[in-house]
Design a protein around this motif. Structure first.
Motif, PDB file in Angstrom:
ATOM      1  N   GLY A  66      23.252 100.020 -10.430  1.00 28.80           N
ATOM      2  CA  GLY A  66      22.172  99.595  -9.538  1.00 28.80           C
ATOM      3  C   GLY A  66      22.203  98.156  -9.077  1.00 28.80           C
ATOM      4  N   LEU A  67      23.096  97.333  -9.623  1.00 23.14           N
ATOM      5  CA  LEU A  67      23.180  95.947  -9.159  1.00 23.14           C
ATOM      6  C   LEU A  67      23.682  95.959  -7.716  1.00 23.14           C
ATOM      7  CD1 LEU A  67      23.066  92.873  -9.675  1.00 23.14           C
ATOM      8  CD2 LEU A  67      25.449  93.031 -10.436  1.00 23.14           C
ATOM      9  N   ARG A  68      22.908  95.388  -6.838  1.00 24.37           N
ATOM     10  CA  ARG A  68      23.264  95.376  -5.425  1.00 24.37           C
ATOM     11  C   ARG A  68      23.882  94.031  -5.059  1.00 24.37           C
ATOM     12  NH1 ARG A  68      18.896  95.363  -0.707  1.00 24.37           N
ATOM     13  NH2 ARG A  68      18.992  93.219  -1.323  1.00 24.37           N
ATOM     14  N   MET A  69      25.007  94.063  -4.368  1.00 23.09           N
ATOM     15  CA  MET A  69      25.651  92.847  -3.880  1.00 23.09           C
ATOM     16  C   MET A  69      25.056  92.496  -2.522  1.00 23.09           C
ATOM     17  SD  MET A  69      27.974  91.795  -6.004  1.00 23.09           S
ATOM     18  CE  MET A  69      28.760  92.456  -7.451  1.00 23.09           C
ATOM     19  N   HIS A  70      24.668  91.241  -2.358  1.00 23.45           N
ATOM     20  CA  HIS A  70      24.098  90.783  -1.096  1.00 23.45           C
ATOM     21  C   HIS A  70      25.138  89.915  -0.399  1.00 23.45           C
ATOM     22  CE1 HIS A  70      21.435  88.858   1.785  1.00 23.45           C
ATOM     23  NE2 HIS A  70      20.602  89.850   1.541  1.00 23.45           N
ATOM     24  N   PRO A  71      25.594  90.338   0.783  1.00 18.24           N
ATOM     25  CA  PRO A  71      26.667  89.603   1.461  1.00 18.24           C
ATOM     26  C   PRO A  71      26.207  88.259   2.025  1.00 18.24           C
ATOM     27  CG  PRO A  71      25.863  91.358   2.862  1.00 18.24           C
ATOM     28  CD  PRO A  71      25.150  91.497   1.546  1.00 18.24           C
ATOM     29  N   LEU A  72      27.159  87.374   2.160  1.00 16.41           N
ATOM     30  CA  LEU A  72      26.914  86.078   2.785  1.00 16.41           C
ATOM     31  C   LEU A  72      27.182  86.222   4.276  1.00 16.41           C
ATOM     32  CD1 LEU A  72      26.373  83.013   2.488  1.00 16.41           C
ATOM     33  CD2 LEU A  72      28.836  82.723   2.270  1.00 16.41           C
ATOM     34  N   ASP A  73      26.147  86.011   5.070  1.00 18.53           N
ATOM     35  CA  ASP A  73      26.335  85.993   6.518  1.00 18.53           C
ATOM     36  C   ASP A  73      26.124  84.560   7.006  1.00 18.53           C
ATOM     37  OD1 ASP A  73      23.517  85.575   6.684  1.00 18.53           O
ATOM     38  OD2 ASP A  73      23.151  87.707   6.959  1.00 18.53           O
ATOM     39  N   ALA A  74      26.304  84.346   8.286  1.00 25.74           N
ATOM     40  CA  ALA A  74      26.222  82.990   8.830  1.00 25.74           C
ATOM     41  C   ALA A  74      24.857  82.357   8.575  1.00 25.74           C
ATOM     42  CB  ALA A  74      26.539  83.009  10.322  1.00 25.74           C
ATOM     43  N   GLU A  75      23.809  83.100   8.800  1.00 18.39           N
ATOM     44  CA  GLU A  75      22.458  82.559   8.624  1.00 18.39           C
ATOM     45  C   GLU A  75      22.201  82.156   7.173  1.00 18.39           C
ATOM     46  OE1 GLU A  75      17.921  84.222   8.895  1.00 18.39           O
ATOM     47  OE2 GLU A  75      19.355  84.962  10.372  1.00 18.39           O
ATOM     48  N   LEU A  76      22.612  83.009   6.244  1.00 20.21           N
ATOM     49  CA  LEU A  76      22.425  82.704   4.830  1.00 20.21           C
ATOM     50  C   LEU A  76      23.279  81.513   4.409  1.00 20.21           C
ATOM     51  CD1 LEU A  76      20.965  83.586   2.244  1.00 20.21           C
ATOM     52  CD2 LEU A  76      22.902  85.079   1.769  1.00 20.21           C
ATOM     53  N   GLY A  77      24.516  81.445   4.898  1.00 18.03           N
ATOM     54  CA  GLY A  77      25.380  80.313   4.582  1.00 18.03           C
ATOM     55  C   GLY A  77      24.801  78.997   5.085  1.00 18.03           C
ATOM     56  N   LEU A  78      24.264  79.008   6.283  1.00 18.18           N
ATOM     57  CA  LEU A  78      23.656  77.792   6.828  1.00 18.18           C
ATOM     58  C   LEU A  78      22.407  77.401   6.049  1.00 18.18           C
ATOM     59  CD1 LEU A  78      24.101  78.556  10.622  1.00 18.18           C
ATOM     60  CD2 LEU A  78      25.375  76.879   9.249  1.00 18.18           C
ATOM     61  N   ALA A  79      21.614  78.377   5.657  1.00 25.64           N
ATOM     62  CA  ALA A  79      20.417  78.095   4.858  1.00 25.64           C
ATOM     63  C   ALA A  79      20.803  77.478   3.511  1.00 25.64           C
ATOM     64  CB  ALA A  79      19.605  79.374   4.647  1.00 25.64           C
ATOM     65  N   ALA A  80      21.858  78.008   2.902  1.00 28.11           N
ATOM     66  CA  ALA A  80      22.334  77.452   1.627  1.00 28.11           C
ATOM     67  C   ALA A  80      22.824  76.018   1.826  1.00 28.11           C
ATOM     68  CB  ALA A  80      23.447  78.321   1.056  1.00 28.11           C
ATOM     69  N   GLY A  81      23.545  75.773   2.906  1.00 29.72           N
ATOM     70  CA  GLY A  81      24.027  74.424   3.202  1.00 29.72           C
ATOM     71  C   GLY A  81      22.890  73.446   3.415  1.00 29.72           C
ATOM     72  N   ARG A  82      21.869  73.849   4.150  1.00 34.77           N
ATOM     73  CA  ARG A  82      20.707  72.973   4.368  1.00 34.77           C
ATOM     74  C   ARG A  82      19.989  72.693   3.055  1.00 34.77           C
ATOM     75  NH1 ARG A  82      20.099  76.384   8.804  1.00 34.77           N
ATOM     76  NH2 ARG A  82      18.476  77.552   7.695  1.00 34.77           N
ATOM     77  N   LEU A  83      19.856  73.710   2.232  1.00 32.21           N
ATOM     78  CA  LEU A  83      19.184  73.546   0.943  1.00 32.21           C
ATOM     79  C   LEU A  83      19.932  72.552   0.060  1.00 32.21           C
ATOM     80  CD1 LEU A  83      16.764  74.597  -0.658  1.00 32.21           C
ATOM     81  CD2 LEU A  83      18.191  76.467  -1.459  1.00 32.21           C
ATOM     82  N   ARG A  84      21.244  72.674   0.019  1.00 26.59           N
ATOM     83  CA  ARG A  84      22.029  71.740  -0.796  1.00 26.59           C
ATOM     84  C   ARG A  84      21.982  70.335  -0.219  1.00 26.59           C
ATOM     85  NH1 ARG A  84      27.731  70.118  -2.202  1.00 26.59           N
ATOM     86  NH2 ARG A  84      27.645  69.833  -4.453  1.00 26.59           N
ATOM     87  N   ALA A  85      22.074  70.214   1.095  1.00 24.00           N
ATOM     88  CA  ALA A  85      22.039  68.893   1.730  1.00 24.00           C
ATOM     89  C   ALA A  85      20.730  68.163   1.417  1.00 24.00           C
ATOM     90  CB  ALA A  85      22.228  69.029   3.237  1.00 24.00           C
ATOM     91  N   ARG A  86      19.625  68.899   1.358  1.00 24.10           N
ATOM     92  CA  ARG A  86      18.322  68.294   1.059  1.00 24.10           C
ATOM     93  C   ARG A  86      18.148  67.977  -0.418  1.00 24.10           C
ATOM     94  NH1 ARG A  86      15.979  72.504   4.383  1.00 24.10           N
ATOM     95  NH2 ARG A  86      15.491  73.589   2.461  1.00 24.10           N
ATOM     96  N   SER A  87      18.827  68.707  -1.284  1.00 22.78           N
ATOM     97  CA  SER A  87      18.510  68.672  -2.715  1.00 22.78           C
ATOM     98  C   SER A  87      19.527  67.973  -3.592  1.00 22.78           C
ATOM     99  CB  SER A  87      18.351  70.107  -3.230  1.00 22.78           C
ATOM    100  OG  SER A  87      17.422  70.819  -2.470  1.00 22.78           O
ATOM    101  N   TYR A  88      20.795  68.021  -3.229  1.00 23.28           N
ATOM    102  CA  TYR A  88      21.853  67.570  -4.124  1.00 23.28           C
ATOM    103  C   TYR A  88      21.772  66.065  -4.384  1.00 23.28           C
ATOM    104  CZ  TYR A  88      26.410  66.558  -6.085  1.00 23.28           C
ATOM    105  OH  TYR A  88      27.409  66.137  -6.904  1.00 23.28           O
ATOM    106  N   ARG A  89      21.774  65.717  -5.669  1.00 21.98           N
ATOM    107  CA  ARG A  89      21.916  64.337  -6.135  1.00 21.98           C
ATOM    108  C   ARG A  89      22.776  64.416  -7.391  1.00 21.98           C
ATOM    109  NH1 ARG A  89      16.818  65.267  -5.298  1.00 21.98           N
ATOM    110  NH2 ARG A  89      16.269  65.205  -7.485  1.00 21.98           N
ATOM    111  N   ARG A  90      23.937  63.808  -7.348  1.00 21.16           N
ATOM    112  CA  ARG A  90      24.915  63.979  -8.419  1.00 21.16           C
ATOM    113  C   ARG A  90      24.353  63.655  -9.797  1.00 21.16           C
ATOM    114  NH1 ARG A  90      30.259  60.628  -9.207  1.00 21.16           N
ATOM    115  NH2 ARG A  90      29.262  59.455  -7.586  1.00 21.16           N
ATOM    116  N   GLN A  91      23.516  62.644  -9.907  1.00 18.81           N
ATOM    117  CA  GLN A  91      23.029  62.212 -11.215  1.00 18.81           C
ATOM    118  C   GLN A  91      21.957  63.124 -11.812  1.00 18.81           C
ATOM    119  OE1 GLN A  91      24.521  59.921 -12.909  1.00 18.81           O
ATOM    120  NE2 GLN A  91      25.846  59.407 -11.193  1.00 18.81           N
TER     121      GLN A  91
END
Length: 142
Positions: A66-91
């Motif tokens: 029953g584990l469903r795989m959710h594919p990465l599409d362009a919209e999801l990839g861009l959303a992930a990129g925006r989320l990381r750009a706003r949040s990532y701080r190495r320390q």
């Protein structure tokens, strides 16, 4: 339904402390982003020395259960990129792109994300997402 990050699946497949809790989530129609499935394979093969075919077989069995795989599409990839750009701080907030893909998947599906990662949990909560806090190897929940 719950979105799982790679750690949750790795903990389940390795029989770690949170395995029973993850098993419950798996019985409730869980989702794993395909990027996070790749991370599961990478970690179990590269770090833990498992055979790649065996790991892929384990993931296939989880899919049959029953584990469903959710594919990465362009919209999801861009959303992930925006989320990381706003949040990532190495320390103090070193979230990976795979982490942010899991978070973006949870946000897209409006479902909680099961994770033990404090930085990932903080990022997701910071944008109004829901977290299913799993215990880490010390038993601490984010």
């Amino acid at each position: 339904m719950t979105v799982l990050d790679a750690y949750a699946v790795i903990a389940y497949l390795r029989g770690e402390d949170s395995a029973d809790e993850v098993a419950e989530l798996l019985r409730g129609h869980a989702v794993l982003a395909t990027v996070n499935a790749a991370e599961v394979v990478d970690q179990l093969v590269r770090v833990w020395g498992r055979d790649g075919d065996d790991v892929e077989g384990d993931l296939a069995l989880l899919g049959e259960a029953g584990l469903r795989m959710h594919p990465l599409d362009a919209e999801l990839g861009l959303a992930a990129g925006r989320l990381r750009a706003r949040s990532y701080r190495r320390q103090d907030c070193a979230v990976s792109m795979a982490d942010c893909t899991a978070a973006a998947t949870a946000l897209r599906l409006a479902e909680p994300l099961a994770t033990s990662d404090p930085a990932l949990a903080s990022v997701l909560r910071g944008v109004g997402g829901k977290v299913w806090a799993l215990p880490d190897s010390r038993g601490c929940r984010p």
